[in-house]
Design a protein around this motif. Structure first.
Motif, PDB file in Angstrom:
ATOM      1  N   ILE A  94      27.900  38.659  34.768  1.00  0.00           N
ATOM      2  CA  ILE A  94      29.314  37.809  34.681  1.00  0.00           C
ATOM      3  C   ILE A  94      29.029  36.413  35.159  1.00  0.00           C
ATOM      4  CG2 ILE A  94      29.793  38.397  37.019  1.00  0.00           C
ATOM      5  CD1 ILE A  94      32.823  38.838  35.707  1.00  0.00           C
ATOM      6  N   SER A  95      29.572  35.382  34.620  1.00  0.00           N
ATOM      7  CA  SER A  95      29.464  34.170  35.028  1.00  0.00           C
ATOM      8  C   SER A  95      30.348  33.774  36.149  1.00  0.00           C
ATOM      9  CB  SER A  95      29.658  33.083  33.781  1.00  0.00           C
ATOM     10  OG  SER A  95      29.940  31.486  34.280  1.00  0.00           O
ATOM     11  N   CYS A  96      30.061  33.085  37.260  1.00  0.00           N
ATOM     12  CA  CYS A  96      30.890  33.147  38.316  1.00  0.00           C
ATOM     13  C   CYS A  96      30.560  31.861  39.265  1.00  0.00           C
ATOM     14  CB  CYS A  96      31.494  34.057  38.907  1.00  0.00           C
ATOM     15  SG  CYS A  96      33.273  33.908  39.796  1.00  0.00           S
ATOM     16  N   GLY A  97      31.038  31.495  40.259  1.00  0.00           N
ATOM     17  CA  GLY A  97      30.773  30.592  41.311  1.00  0.00           C
ATOM     18  C   GLY A  97      30.526  31.417  42.586  1.00  0.00           C
ATOM     19  N   SER A  98      30.222  30.898  43.666  1.00  0.00           N
ATOM     20  CA  SER A  98      29.769  31.878  44.800  1.00  0.00           C
ATOM     21  C   SER A  98      31.059  32.199  45.663  1.00  0.00           C
ATOM     22  CB  SER A  98      28.920  30.770  45.907  1.00  0.00           C
ATOM     23  OG  SER A  98      29.410  29.335  46.039  1.00  0.00           O
ATOM     24  N   TRP A  99      32.118  31.865  45.112  1.00  0.00           N
ATOM     25  CA  TRP A  99      33.450  32.402  45.898  1.00  0.00           C
ATOM     26  C   TRP A  99      33.464  33.944  45.311  1.00  0.00           C
ATOM     27  CZ3 TRP A  99      33.621  28.934  42.243  1.00  0.00           C
ATOM     28  CH2 TRP A  99      34.298  29.259  40.828  1.00  0.00           C
ATOM     29  N   LEU A 100      32.568  34.545  44.399  1.00  0.00           N
ATOM     30  CA  LEU A 100      32.849  35.751  43.776  1.00  0.00           C
ATOM     31  C   LEU A 100      32.752  36.889  44.806  1.00  0.00           C
ATOM     32  CD1 LEU A 100      33.054  37.396  41.071  1.00  0.00           C
ATOM     33  CD2 LEU A 100      30.499  37.576  41.207  1.00  0.00           C
ATOM     34  N   GLU A 101      31.754  36.609  45.502  1.00  0.00           N
ATOM     35  CA  GLU A 101      31.648  37.848  46.626  1.00  0.00           C
ATOM     36  C   GLU A 101      32.768  37.962  47.448  1.00  0.00           C
ATOM     37  OE1 GLU A 101      28.450  37.061  49.417  1.00  0.00           O
ATOM     38  OE2 GLU A 101      27.728  39.063  49.240  1.00  0.00           O
ATOM     39  N   ASN A 102      33.424  36.751  48.087  1.00  0.00           N
ATOM     40  CA  ASN A 102      34.712  36.886  48.797  1.00  0.00           C
ATOM     41  C   ASN A 102      35.745  37.611  47.902  1.00  0.00           C
ATOM     42  OD1 ASN A 102      34.632  36.511  51.628  1.00  0.00           O
ATOM     43  ND2 ASN A 102      34.401  34.072  51.381  1.00  0.00           N
ATOM     44  N   GLU A 103      35.854  37.091  46.851  1.00  0.00           N
ATOM     45  CA  GLU A 103      37.035  37.560  45.991  1.00  0.00           C
ATOM     46  C   GLU A 103      37.135  38.830  45.707  1.00  0.00           C
ATOM     47  OE1 GLU A 103      39.306  34.785  42.518  1.00  0.00           O
ATOM     48  OE2 GLU A 103      37.166  35.254  42.178  1.00  0.00           O
ATOM     49  N   GLN A 104      35.866  39.427  45.702  1.00  0.00           N
ATOM     50  CA  GLN A 104      35.555  40.814  44.991  1.00  0.00           C
ATOM     51  C   GLN A 104      35.474  41.747  46.305  1.00  0.00           C
ATOM     52  OE1 GLN A 104      36.926  40.111  42.166  1.00  0.00           O
ATOM     53  NE2 GLN A 104      35.890  42.051  41.757  1.00  0.00           N
ATOM     54  N   LYS A 105      35.573  41.345  47.637  1.00  0.00           N
ATOM     55  CA  LYS A 105      35.175  42.150  48.740  1.00  0.00           C
ATOM     56  C   LYS A 105      35.831  43.463  48.668  1.00  0.00           C
ATOM     57  CE  LYS A 105      34.363  39.691  52.982  1.00  0.00           C
ATOM     58  NZ  LYS A 105      34.970  38.560  54.010  1.00  0.00           N
ATOM     59  N   ALA A 106      37.027  43.322  48.394  1.00  0.00           N
ATOM     60  CA  ALA A 106      37.898  44.756  48.633  1.00  0.00           C
ATOM     61  C   ALA A 106      37.418  45.825  47.599  1.00  0.00           C
ATOM     62  CB  ALA A 106      39.450  44.279  48.325  1.00  0.00           C
ATOM     63  N   VAL A 107      36.955  45.252  46.304  1.00  0.00           N
ATOM     64  CA  VAL A 107      36.687  46.361  45.478  1.00  0.00           C
ATOM     65  C   VAL A 107      35.225  46.691  45.030  1.00  0.00           C
ATOM     66  CG1 VAL A 107      38.615  46.204  44.125  1.00  0.00           C
ATOM     67  CG2 VAL A 107      37.072  44.743  43.412  1.00  0.00           C
ATOM     68  N   THR A 108      34.245  45.808  45.869  1.00  0.00           N
ATOM     69  CA  THR A 108      32.818  46.037  45.704  1.00  0.00           C
ATOM     70  C   THR A 108      32.251  47.145  46.241  1.00  0.00           C
ATOM     71  OG1 THR A 108      32.691  43.387  45.658  1.00  0.00           O
ATOM     72  CG2 THR A 108      30.847  44.728  45.948  1.00  0.00           C
ATOM     73  N   PRO A 109      31.658  48.063  45.750  1.00  0.00           N
ATOM     74  CA  PRO A 109      31.090  49.372  46.206  1.00  0.00           C
ATOM     75  C   PRO A 109      30.087  48.825  47.160  1.00  0.00           C
ATOM     76  CG  PRO A 109      30.802  49.276  43.955  1.00  0.00           C
ATOM     77  CD  PRO A 109      31.505  47.998  44.159  1.00  0.00           C
ATOM     78  N   ALA A 110      29.935  49.675  48.260  1.00  0.00           N
ATOM     79  CA  ALA A 110      28.837  49.549  49.281  1.00  0.00           C
ATOM     80  C   ALA A 110      27.374  49.559  48.576  1.00  0.00           C
ATOM     81  CB  ALA A 110      28.938  50.563  50.394  1.00  0.00           C
ATOM     82  N   GLY A 111      26.617  48.706  48.959  1.00  0.00           N
ATOM     83  CA  GLY A 111      25.293  48.500  48.297  1.00  0.00           C
ATOM     84  C   GLY A 111      25.061  47.925  47.137  1.00  0.00           C
ATOM     85  N   PHE A 112      26.208  47.462  46.732  1.00  0.00           N
ATOM     86  CA  PHE A 112      26.163  46.639  45.353  1.00  0.00           C
ATOM     87  C   PHE A 112      25.281  45.632  45.270  1.00  0.00           C
ATOM     88  CE2 PHE A 112      28.164  43.909  42.171  1.00  0.00           C
ATOM     89  CZ  PHE A 112      28.520  44.742  41.015  1.00  0.00           C
ATOM     90  N   ASN A 113      25.241  44.849  46.429  1.00  0.00           N
ATOM     91  CA  ASN A 113      24.183  43.694  46.408  1.00  0.00           C
ATOM     92  C   ASN A 113      24.281  42.686  45.493  1.00  0.00           C
ATOM     93  OD1 ASN A 113      23.800  44.742  48.803  1.00  0.00           O
ATOM     94  ND2 ASN A 113      21.567  45.439  48.483  1.00  0.00           N
ATOM     95  N   MET A 114      25.369  42.155  45.366  1.00  0.00           N
ATOM     96  CA  MET A 114      25.367  40.942  44.099  1.00  0.00           C
ATOM     97  C   MET A 114      24.606  39.911  44.455  1.00  0.00           C
ATOM     98  SD  MET A 114      29.275  39.223  44.401  1.00  0.00           S
ATOM     99  CE  MET A 114      30.087  40.782  44.394  1.00  0.00           C
ATOM    100  N   ALA A 115      23.848  39.080  43.379  1.00  0.00           N
ATOM    101  CA  ALA A 115      22.911  38.195  43.392  1.00  0.00           C
ATOM    102  C   ALA A 115      23.427  37.278  42.560  1.00  0.00           C
ATOM    103  CB  ALA A 115      21.542  38.639  43.624  1.00  0.00           C
ATOM    104  N   VAL A 116      22.989  35.996  42.820  1.00  0.00           N
ATOM    105  CA  VAL A 116      23.182  34.814  41.641  1.00  0.00           C
ATOM    106  C   VAL A 116      21.757  34.539  41.200  1.00  0.00           C
ATOM    107  CG1 VAL A 116      23.031  32.863  43.233  1.00  0.00           C
ATOM    108  CG2 VAL A 116      24.461  32.845  41.196  1.00  0.00           C
TER     109      VAL A 116
END
Lengths: 301, 469
Positions: free
Chosen positions: B299-321
């Motif tokens: 998905i294309s996004c800016g670095s706010w993505l991690e904060n924005e998705q905090k509530a629904v990101t599964p543990a250990g998802f470890n997103m990277a840009v």
């Protein structure tokens, strides 16, 4: 008594008039004035530009596109809502067949169901339907897929061919309930003996609705028409919540245009000019609607 | 208080509105032009901006993803240096609705964090001369980095986003990295490698699809998010001139060779159906959630993505840009080049009563201490170079720091969304929607973008800007 009369009248009237003048008349007057300026809304500087804003807007294809959607809404929203409202109200209130004059079984329950959207705010309705229209996890596509109609599952709000109709459907849904109750109340006021006479003659539900009920609730229909036409000229709140005019301007309405021009592009002069255009449109629609639907009143005696 | 204010109060209070002439009423919304007395003190080495030591300072913060606690910390630091000043702190969610009347009235606060969905368009504020030139601040010595001016402590490209015709009016405080996001956990599990060039990208998409996952999704109802990878690809292929031409509204900037190559390349993910079904009908939250749930890989996004998705990101998802894949060997910029830009605008109004104090407050924010405190509190990078060193960062943000480091001085950016908000928000947005849902091809897509740019260029109501670097 004479001396006491005017202060009392004034005490009741003036505060209300004052509030009305401050919050209704004054903003309107200001809008007319601002529409003649190039005011940008962030400073007190502006130039008078006469009718430049209006001539600019006349050539603006985005505004015409939005206006066309409002016209479509104006043609379709009243017809669909009133038809649905009349149909449901007559089902709930007017019966036939056995000679009894009452609605279908469980009508009081249905009344509550139909009226429910009326107590929700527009913002909630918008958010709710945005989720229902969600192409992946939404109720609508989920339901269609569950009954094997995968081919009918669409991207709804993401598809310019369907988004407008999806928004229109929500508007009808949100408003029909109120008119079910309005028409229902009007139908309750129709003397029962007219229906009894019709039932004796063996009139069906459809003919009863068309030939007896509709003419006798025409006053209410007329009011509904004007309300809905004015509503159709707005439509801003729902569009703003659901689509913001997209995709590709396929659900744009004049109110959304005004909002974008004023609060997005900070061209308040131009935005006010759109407001003035809306003002005259609404006014003329009201006059025309009242004229077209004018009819002799029927007195029950 | 002006006569207009008086008349408005009078209208409300005594309900004498019935007699008010339209002309008088018309004065209300647009009226009131106050020229303030601006507080100024003696300049010296401890006080290079000449702040009046006892002048009150009013700060208005956008209470959004970053909250307001970081600002309270900055205000406390300001007070340490100016103990005689009182600091008035306000945090609101609707900056525009709260502050527009005060700009019109000529009595704006001293510092505004003009951000959020309800922000006042910064380009419009600049165009109407409502903002103070921050050049003095940038040339002042840094508060706690010895021997450097404030400007010298900032990351490359930090100042440009707030520059209009050579003057700096907006300080974008947070540093945002734009790129393509993926779950390192998913990629490790499946044994996938993030693709460095276009052929690898398409080959991987094929694999991902075969594994039953959609390679891509995007913020369908806000399709402009997809304009970012397209423009990035073009810049990496043909060089930063692509962005310069777009920003300067050059004729046919959108139909340049680089943009053509990029649009053709990206069309492949549409044509080969590598985009999650239904994406065009999802809004940003819905699509990002599908991505977090593992329904799509990129998905294309800016670095706010991690904060924005905090509530629904599964543990250990470890997103990277990661940066956009290179088109090929002929690319002008290396694969590592990433779009980094300063965001989160802070401004000092030109008519602020304590304009000097407002700039000093920004200088406090830009101190190493202020920046480190911000990064620690809200998990976001700042434009102060090195301020994230040694901090423990969440996974996604850490990947941003690494991406920036790898990108080095090859980073790029474009600013037309700040100059002409409508062009990105409405016109390019609509074109992206048509393109990525497959209703138009690459050539029509670029034509549609160009048409939007030409409309802006031909409309005298938009103030035009040029940049040369």
């Amino acid at each position: 008594m004479r001396h006491g009369k005017y202060p009392l009248l004034a005490a009741f009237l003036l505060p209300a008039l004052g509030v009305y003048a401050t919050f209704v008349i004054s903003p309107y007057a200001q809008a007319f004035f601002i529409a003649m300026t190039d005011w940008q809304g962030l400073s007190s500087n502006f130039n008078m530009v006469g009718f430049d804003n209006f001539t600019y807007l006349l050539k603006n294809s985005y505004l015409w596109n939005a206006l066309w959607h409002n016209i479509l809404l104006m043609l379709l929203l009243p017809v669909l809502t009133i038809a649905l409202g009349l149909f449901l109200a007559s089902m709930l209130n007017v019966g036939n067949g056995t000679g009894r004059v009452r609605g279908v079984r469980g009508s009081s329950f249905y009344k509550i169901i139909f009226f429910a959207p009326q107590v929700l705010s527009v913002a909630i309705i918008g958010v709710l339907w945005k989720e229902i229209y969600n192409p992946r996890s939404g109720l609508l596509n989920g339901g269609l897929r569950a009954i094997g109609l995968d081919g009918l599952a669409k991207t709804w709000l993401g598809d310019p061919d369907f988004a407008f109709w999806a928004v229109l459907a929500v508007m009808v849904w949100a408003n029909a309930g109120f008119y079910v109750v309005l028409f229902g109340a009007a139908m309750q006021a129709i003397p029962r003996d007219i229906y009894e006479a019709a039932a004796l003659d063996g009139t069906g539900r459809w003919a009863t609705l068309w030939r007896i009920t509709l003419p006798l609730v025409w006053d209410s229909v007329q009011v509904a028409w004007v309300y809905l036409a004015i509503l159709a000229l707005d439509g801003f709140a729902l569009v703003q919540v659901m689509t913001r005019g997209g995709p590709n301007f396929s659900t744009d309405v004049v109110g959304q245009r005004m909002y974008d021009v004023a609060f997005g592009e900070f061209k308040f002069g131009q935005g006010s000019a759109i407001g003035v255009i809306m003002f005259f449109l609404t006014l003329s629609v009201t006059v025309v609607a009242l004229r077209l639907t004018r009819r002799e009143r029927i007195e029950f005696s | 208080m002006s006569a207009h204010d008086l008349s408005r109060r009078a209208l409300l209070g005594t309900a004498a509105a019935a007699v008010a002439a339209p002309a008088l009423l018309a004065g209300c919304a647009v009226g009131g032009d106050n020229t303030p007395d601006q507080a100024e003190g003696q300049k010296n080495t401890k006080n290079p901006l000449g702040v009046a030591e006892d002048a009150p300072l009013e700060v208005v913060i956008f209470n959004g993803g970053f909250g307001e606690d970081y600002a309270k910390a900055h205000e406390a630091m300001f007070k340490e240096n100016f103990p005689k000043a009182t600091v008035n702190h306000n945090a609101v969610t609707e900056i525009g609705k709260t502050l527009q009347p005060r700009f019109i009235d000529g009595t704006p606060p001293d510092v505004i964090n003009n951000s959020g969905a309800g922000q006042i368009d910064n380009g419009s504020l600049v165009a109407q001369g409502q903002l103070a030139d921050l050049t003095d601040l940038l040339n002042a010595p840094s508060l706690d980095v010895q021997g450097k001016t404030v400007r010298q402590t900032l990351l490359p490209g930090a100042v440009e986003t707030g520059s209009f015709d050579g003057k700096v009016f907006i300080l974008n405080y947070a540093y945002t990295v734009y790129g393509i996001w993926y779950s390192t956990k998913l990629f490790t599990e499946k044994g996938w490698q993030y693709p460095k060039n276009w052929d690898e990208h398409i080959a991987l998409c094929k694999n991902i699809k075969a594994a039953g996952i959609a390679p891509w999704t995007y913020q369908g109802l806000h399709p402009r998010y997809m304009s970012w990878p397209v423009i990035s690809t073009a810049i990496k292929f043909a060089g930063p001139q692509v962005a310069m031409d777009i920003d300067n509204l050059q004729p046919n900037a959108w139909r340049s060779e680089g943009m053509k190559m990029a649009a053709d390349a990206w069309y492949q993910i549409v044509k080969d159906k590598y985009i999650l079904e239904g994406s065009p009908g999802l809004d940003h939250k819905q699509s990002q959630t599908e991505w977090c749930n593992g329904k799509a890989a990129f998905i294309s996004c800016g670095s706010w993505l991690e904060n924005e998705q905090k509530a629904v990101t599964p543990a250990g998802f470890n997103m990277a840009v990661a940066p956009t894949p290179s088109l090929g060997k002929g690319d002008k910029l290396p694969f590592e080049a990433v779009r980094g830009t300063a965001g989160e605008p802070f401004v000092v109004p030109a008519k602020a009563k304590n304009l000097r104090g407002g700039m000093e407050y920004l200088r406090t924010m830009l101190s190493m201490k202020g920046a480190k405190d911000f990064t620690g509190k809200v998990s976001s990078l700042t434009i102060v170079a090195g301020s994230a060193d040694g901090a423990s960062l969440p996974f996604g943000l850490d990947s941003c720091v690494k991406a920036l480091k790898a990108s080095g001085d090859k980073g790029f950016n474009w600013v037309y969304p700040t100059y002409y908000r409508k062009l990105e928000r409405n016109l390019v947005d609509a074109a992206c929607g048509e393109f990525f849902s497959g209703r138009i091809g690459p050539a029509e897509f670029l034509d549609k973008c160009q048409k939007g740019a030409d409309e802006i260029a031909a409309d005298p109501a938009f103030k035009k800007y040029k940049r040369t670097s």
